[in-house]
Write a protein that holds these residues in place. Sequence first.
Motif, PDB file in Angstrom:
ATOM      1  N   ILE A 345       0.840  -1.211   0.000  1.00 53.09           N
ATOM      2  CA  ILE A 345       0.000   0.000   0.000  1.00 53.09           C
ATOM      3  C   ILE A 345       0.867   1.250   0.000  1.00 53.09           C
ATOM      4  N   ALA A 346       1.953   1.233   0.773  1.00 45.54           N
ATOM      5  CA  ALA A 346       2.858   2.384   0.811  1.00 45.54           C
ATOM      6  C   ALA A 346       3.488   2.626  -0.553  1.00 45.54           C
ATOM      7  N   ALA A 347       3.852   1.538  -1.259  1.00 47.51           N
ATOM      8  CA  ALA A 347       4.435   1.681  -2.594  1.00 47.51           C
ATOM      9  C   ALA A 347       3.421   2.259  -3.575  1.00 47.51           C
ATOM     10  N   LEU A 348       2.179   1.829  -3.462  1.00 52.30           N
ATOM     11  CA  LEU A 348       1.133   2.397  -4.312  1.00 52.30           C
ATOM     12  C   LEU A 348       0.973   3.889  -4.044  1.00 52.30           C
ATOM     13  N   LEU A 352       1.779   6.377  -7.121  1.00 47.31           N
ATOM     14  CA  LEU A 352       0.565   6.871  -7.771  1.00 47.31           C
ATOM     15  C   LEU A 352       0.095   8.207  -7.204  1.00 47.31           C
ATOM     16  N   GLN A 353       0.870   8.728  -6.273  1.00 48.33           N
ATOM     17  CA  GLN A 353       0.526  10.014  -5.665  1.00 48.33           C
ATOM     18  C   GLN A 353      -0.872   9.984  -5.053  1.00 48.33           C
ATOM     19  N   ILE A 354      -1.090   8.996  -4.198  1.00 43.55           N
ATOM     20  CA  ILE A 354      -2.364   8.891  -3.499  1.00 43.55           C
ATOM     21  C   ILE A 354      -2.103   8.857  -1.993  1.00 43.55           C
ATOM     22  N   SER A 355      -3.120   9.156  -1.213  1.00 45.70           N
ATOM     23  CA  SER A 355      -2.994   9.122   0.244  1.00 45.70           C
ATOM     24  C   SER A 355      -3.694   7.895   0.793  1.00 45.70           C
ATOM     25  N   THR A 356      -3.301   7.469   1.974  1.00 41.26           N
ATOM     26  CA  THR A 356      -3.895   6.285   2.598  1.00 41.26           C
ATOM     27  C   THR A 356      -4.418   6.644   3.983  1.00 41.26           C
TER      28      THR A 356
END
Length: 368
Positions: A345-348, A352-356
């Motif tokens: 998830i951290a790599a995504l 992809l410039q997204i937040s979690t």
Amino acid sequence: MNSSTTETNTDKSNTNSNVIQFNSEERVLDTASEWLVKLDEGLDESDAQALKVWLATPLHRDTFLEMVALWDKMSVLNELADIVPHTPEPGAKRKADNAVTWKRPLAIAASLLMVGFLSYQGLNLFSPSSQTAPISQVASYSLQASTKAGEHKSISLEDGSTLWLNTNSQVNIAFTDTSRVIQLVKGELHIDVAKDKSRPLNVLAAGKAIQAVGTAFNVQYHRGDLELVVTEGVVEVASYTLNKANGESIVNPIIKPQARPLTLVQGEKSLLSLPNSTIESVSDEDIANDLSWREGKIVFRGEPLIDVIEEVSRYTDKTVVLGDAALANMQVAGLFNTNDVDALIAALADNLQISTDYASDTIVLRPR
């Protein structure tokens, strides 16, 4: 009818051509039956080579497989896979339901008479399997196995087969002196089946029985979808019920005879949960990627994020969701560890410039 000398001579001159035309349809069936008998008895090296040459003709190959399917001889199919591993070719065009469509009733009748004669002589090769009332038996070997989310394992079975279980999977196993049965309750398995002609192996899932003698295949049963990928040899798919007289145990399930058997060979897959299952070819590279979970890896090659999230969710107890539909078609490529979903998830997020956003049991992905 006139029977002049000219006409008689013409008939005689055409005798050979008539015989060739007859052979192209009826003789092929007879030859296919003869090869079935020889395969059951065992082939020497010269016979195996001769069969390989004979099967190189599409009509011969298709007729042979139809005969095998008609008589439900899975052991013969798997013996064929050893001799001609890529028969039929994975990329060959095939009917969607893999139906046996006979258009030569008289030729078939003659061929079946020959088959019956051979059986009467003591070969007993083509006797249909007694599937309607199996004898109640007690398993000589039984096992229950499961994996947690993110876990995978391999299991050596008593017959020499090797079974791999992917994340969040559960199986029940029962072997008798005459059968080998693995029930996939949920999840995904891959099995390398040890050869044992006297004990065909059936994987049961979602009302389908996947049968083999000595081959390898992958079965995934997730959210109602049942997918089969054959990685080696030949398998046949049928429907089944459990024997009520045997307490509905998985020992000796009742395999329902199929008028339209579904047969898959190496390099083919099918979504068996569809009403009319189709067969499609799978490349060696795709198969290798699909089986990377056995090494604790997961491979993405440009799949949309929505599909990636669906796959990743199998490897964690948390629910991974998209907080914005605009993210759904973003493409993902990379190799990740299945036992470290947080790192994935951290790599995504980084790429992809997204937040979690993490909650107790949910991971929400949003645009940054």
